[in-house]
Every structure is written in structure tokens, then in C-alpha cells.
Design an enzyme around this catalytic site. Structure first.
Site, PDB file in Angstrom:
ATOM      1  N   LYS A  38       0.834  -1.322   0.108  1.00 23.97           N
ATOM      2  CA  LYS A  38      -0.044  -0.037  -0.041  1.00 23.97           C
ATOM      3  C   LYS A  38       0.882   1.278  -0.044  1.00 23.97           C
ATOM      4  O   LYS A  38       2.094   1.335   0.118  1.00 23.97           O
ATOM      5  CB  LYS A  38      -1.010  -0.141   1.274  1.00 23.97           C
ATOM      6  CG  LYS A  38      -0.278   0.235   2.633  1.00 23.97           C
ATOM      7  CD  LYS A  38      -1.195  -0.018   3.628  1.00 23.97           C
ATOM      8  CE  LYS A  38      -0.368   0.168   5.066  1.00 23.97           C
ATOM      9  NZ  LYS A  38      -1.286  -0.031   6.268  1.00 23.97           N
ATOM     10  N   ARG A 136      -9.790   0.190  15.289  1.00 28.18           N
ATOM     11  CA  ARG A 136      -9.578   1.008  13.912  1.00 28.18           C
ATOM     12  C   ARG A 136     -10.639   0.558  13.066  1.00 28.18           C
ATOM     13  O   ARG A 136     -11.523   1.239  12.814  1.00 28.18           O
ATOM     14  CB  ARG A 136      -8.163   0.927  13.441  1.00 28.18           C
ATOM     15  CG  ARG A 136      -7.829   1.745  12.367  1.00 28.18           C
ATOM     16  CD  ARG A 136      -6.425   1.959  12.040  1.00 28.18           C
ATOM     17  NE  ARG A 136      -5.990   0.544  11.511  1.00 28.18           N
ATOM     18  CZ  ARG A 136      -4.591   0.340  11.173  1.00 28.18           C
ATOM     19  NH1 ARG A 136      -3.844   1.489  11.233  1.00 28.18           N
ATOM     20  NH2 ARG A 136      -4.405  -0.794  10.441  1.00 28.18           N
ATOM     21  N   TYR A 264      13.235  31.589   4.725  1.00 35.23           N
ATOM     22  CA  TYR A 264      12.124  32.246   5.164  1.00 35.23           C
ATOM     23  C   TYR A 264      11.961  32.491   6.821  1.00 35.23           C
ATOM     24  O   TYR A 264      12.603  31.847   7.425  1.00 35.23           O
ATOM     25  CB  TYR A 264      11.034  31.370   4.899  1.00 35.23           C
ATOM     26  CG  TYR A 264      10.645  31.384   3.429  1.00 35.23           C
ATOM     27  CD1 TYR A 264      10.531  32.458   2.588  1.00 35.23           C
ATOM     28  CD2 TYR A 264      10.421  30.075   2.735  1.00 35.23           C
ATOM     29  CE1 TYR A 264       9.847  32.340   1.244  1.00 35.23           C
ATOM     30  CE2 TYR A 264      10.056  29.968   1.440  1.00 35.23           C
ATOM     31  CZ  TYR A 264       9.936  31.286   0.750  1.00 35.23           C
ATOM     32  OH  TYR A 264       9.433  31.241  -0.743  1.00 35.23           O
ATOM     33  N   MET A 313       9.540  24.923   0.170  1.00 40.03           N
ATOM     34  CA  MET A 313       8.661  23.967  -0.469  1.00 40.03           C
ATOM     35  C   MET A 313       9.559  23.282  -1.414  1.00 40.03           C
ATOM     36  O   MET A 313       9.317  21.928  -1.448  1.00 40.03           O
ATOM     37  CB  MET A 313       7.772  24.541  -1.576  1.00 40.03           C
ATOM     38  CG  MET A 313       6.668  23.823  -2.248  1.00 40.03           C
ATOM     39  SD  MET A 313       5.429  24.466  -3.146  1.00 40.03           S
ATOM     40  CE  MET A 313       4.482  25.185  -1.851  1.00 40.03           C
TER      41      MET A 313
END
Length: 368
Positions: A38, A136, A264, A313
Site C-alpha cells: 500500500k 480502528r 524564510y 517547498m
């Protein structure tokens, strides 16, 4: 291996086979093996991983959602695929591509049986998921009679397996809880076998369960993180080989004066003369902001360098003061010698989150 010339995720299929053989050595020859592929095979490359697992002897594959199974089927891979969390909206695709659903609740069972009946489908395999403590997904133990009643009225369904999921099989402090889970699961499957009149495959052990609870292997085991090279315990990690290596390069080097800022929000301010390198990888690639501001190290020509300032990013900056390197040199974030576990732990997270989060825009290179 060739040096990286761009940001890449190398996938080593030899390491995958090594891990599979190691985990196989911990179970009986007759025990089936389910490989969990998965989430793009834990962030690596799901088609090549699934293909390799099928070729080296895995009995089953498992995905989380139907679309993952469809992609594997479209690649020509034919071994059974268990869908761990099927959605009602995807029943058409599930059946069209011969995927086997985990049926985990009374609602999903009733809806799937209705679908099978409406479409006049015969002899379809399902898997029953029971909740033994993870809370779950899964039927509760008191649902057995309900399940039997529904199945007796729908002879076009066959139960391929009955399974559950261990909560803390890697934690020695939770041994009693784990053993109680296994005992609960066995009571459920004994009850089901008697009422079904046949014995489906049984599986409850994950990677840590394979290694720590060999007596609970029943007749199939599941491995996700283990086949990718992590054993959830240092004593096992030494016997496993990480499959994925994340590498990038130095795009540019800057020489900074005292009191200059990096990135930043001026999150890093130089106190002395510093040399920094900018790398073409950032939080859009899966290296989140949690790794910035000295929370993690990368490796440049065998030397460790700290990530400084806020992760951008598309880029991160590292401190290469006093390191021997130049623009274009390879930088390793994790590989077989510099564990993803260590990088993740340094930022207060786990390898699962790090490796599954590597963006699909990062180029995959398959090492055969």
C-alpha cells in the site's frame, strides 16, 4: 551505484529480496506470506515492488484502497490482492479487477452481499477483519453469529481469510496485551471455523509479530515495513537492508557574513562566517518543516551537515562550513548506511511517516 545528478529515490530490488528471504527464514516453509504494498509500496515504487514480490514467491499482496490494487492489476500482476479498506463507491472496480475485499463491519458486509446478488456474481472471495484491540477497523467477536447468518443466505461468497491486527507487537512492555490479542483472535477463528464448516487462512502477525511472536504465525503472515528494511528494533535492523535511498545534489553554495539570515522568516541567523549549500528538495518532496532548524542531518561526501533555517517547498539549506564539497556533489538524506529511522527520529517522527511521504515528483530509479 552511480552518483546522483538530481533528486532521486533509488529502489534496490536486491535489498527487497534479501529482506523477504530473511523474514521467510523466521516462519515455517508452509506458512503463506502476504506482502503489504500500500501507499506506493511504502513510498517506494508499487508496481516494481509488487512485481518483484510476486516473482520471488509472495502468496498475497495487500493494498489499502481499490485504486492501488487496480494499478497493480493493470501492470499484469495476477497474484491475489487483499484490499484492506475498500469503499462502497469502488465495488465496481474491485470486482472488475478481481480484488479481494476486507469486510470489516456489518454495514460493509450487507452492502457487499447486496452488490454481489444484484450483479449475479458467483464464488467471490472475501476476507473478514476482526478488531481485537486496535479499535480502528473490524468486526467485534460478538458479530460471528451475524456473519454466519448472512453468509448462509449467500452461497456465492467464500471466506478466503480471517485476520486481525496487532497493536504493539514491537513493544516488550505490551507482551501481555499482545498475547491477549492473539488468544482473543484464536477464540474467534475457532468459533468461525466450526460454524463455517471450513477453515479460511488465518493471519494476525505483522513484521514485529513475525519476529517476536513466531508461535502466532498461524498459516499466513503479513509484512509491510519489514520488507522495506525496517524491523522496528535495532536488533533486527542489522539483518535487514533498507530498500530506498533518497539522494540529491548541491545546487549552489553561499558564503555568508555574521548576522546574515538564511531562508524564510530569517529562522537562522549567522553568528560567524558560514558556508551554506542549497539542495533541490523540500517539503513538497516529503522533507517537512520538522527537519529544519538543526533538527536533522544529511550526509555530504561522508560528512554530516545540519539542515538550517526553515525547509522551503522545493529547497533546503545546509551548513557546510569546514566541509570538503562543491556544487554538484551528491547529498544523501537516507540510504542503507544512513538510516531513515535515524533521520526521522532526529525530527521526532518515525520512518513510516518519512518514507511514505516522499512525493511522487521525486524521480524513482530501480536498481536491479
Amino acid at each position: 551505484m552511480p552518483k546522483a545528478t538530481e533528486t532521486v529515490l533509488e529502489i534496490n530490488l536486491s535489498a527487497l529480496e534479501h529482506n523477504y528471504n530473511y523474514l521467510r527464514s523466521k516462519i515455517k516453509p508452509t506458512t503463506k506470506f502476504l506482502a503489504v504494498v500500500k501507499a506506493y509500496a511504502y513510498g517506494s515504487e508499487h508496481i516494481k515492488i509488487a512485481e518483484k514480490m510476486a516473482n520471488i514467491g509472495a502468496d498475497y499482496l495487500a493494498v489499502a484502497y481499490v485504486n492501488e490494487g487496480v494499478a497493480i492489476r493493470k501492470a499484469g500482476i495476477t497474484i491475489p490482492i487483499l484490499v484492506l479498506h475498500p469503499q462502497v463507491a469502488n465495488f465496481d472496480a474491485l470486482v472488475a479487477y478481481n480484488l479481494e475485499p476486507s469486510i470489516y463491519s456489518p454495514r460493509i458486509l450487507k452492502l457487499f452481499l447486496k452488490y454481489i446478488k444484484t450483479h449475479k456474481i458467483t464464488n467471490y472471495l472475501i476476507h473478514l477483519k476482526f478488531n481485537t484491540g486496535l479499535n480502528r477497523l473490524g468486526f467485534c467477536k460478538n458479530d460471528v453469529n451475524f456473519i454466519i447468518e448472512k453468509l448462509e443466505k449467500n452461497k456465492n461468497i467464500e471466506v478466503a481469510s480471517v485476520f486481525s491486527h496487532l497493536v504493539a507487537s514491537e513493544d516488550v512492555n505490551e507482551k501481555e496485551f499482545t498475547e491477549n490479542q492473539i488468544a482473543c483472535y484464536k477464540r474467534i477463528t475457532d468459533n468461525l471455523d466450526e460454524k463455517l464448516g471450513y477453515a479460511p487462512i488465518k493471519h494476525i502477525t505483522n513484521t514485529s509479530g513475525i519476529l517476536n511472536y513466531p508461535d502466532a504465525q498461524f498459516n499466513m503472515v503479513r509484512s509491510g515495513i519489514g520488507i522495506y528494511g525496517f524491523g522496528n528494533d535495532k536488533k533486527y535492523d542489522k539483518d535487514l537492508r533498507p530498500v530506498a535511498s533518497l539522494k540529491t545534489i548541491i545546487s549552489q553554495i553561499h558564503k555568508l557574513q555574521p548576522n546574515e539570515s538564511v531562508g524564510y522568516n530569517r529562522a537562522y541567523i549567522t553568528k560567524t562566517h558560514k558556508i551554506t549549500a542549497t539542495l533541490p528538495i523540500g517539503h513538497a518532496d516529503g522533507i517537512g518543516r520538522i527537519y529544519g532548524n538543526h533538527n536533522a542531518l544529511v550526509v555530504v561526501n561522508g560528512q554530516k551537515a545540519s539542515i538550517i533555517g526553515n525547509v522551503c517547498m522545493d529547497m533546503i539549506m545546509i551548513d557546510i562550513t569546514n566541509l570538503d564539497c562543491k556544487e554538484g556533489d551528491e547529498v544523501i538524506l537516507f540510504d542503507e548506511n544512513h538510516s531513515a529511522d535515524a533521520l526521522a527520529a532526529a525530527a521526532g517522527t518515525i520512518s513510516y511517516e518519512l518514507i511514505t511521504g516522499i512525493s511522487q515528483r521525486v524521480k524513482r530509479i530501480i536498481l536491479k
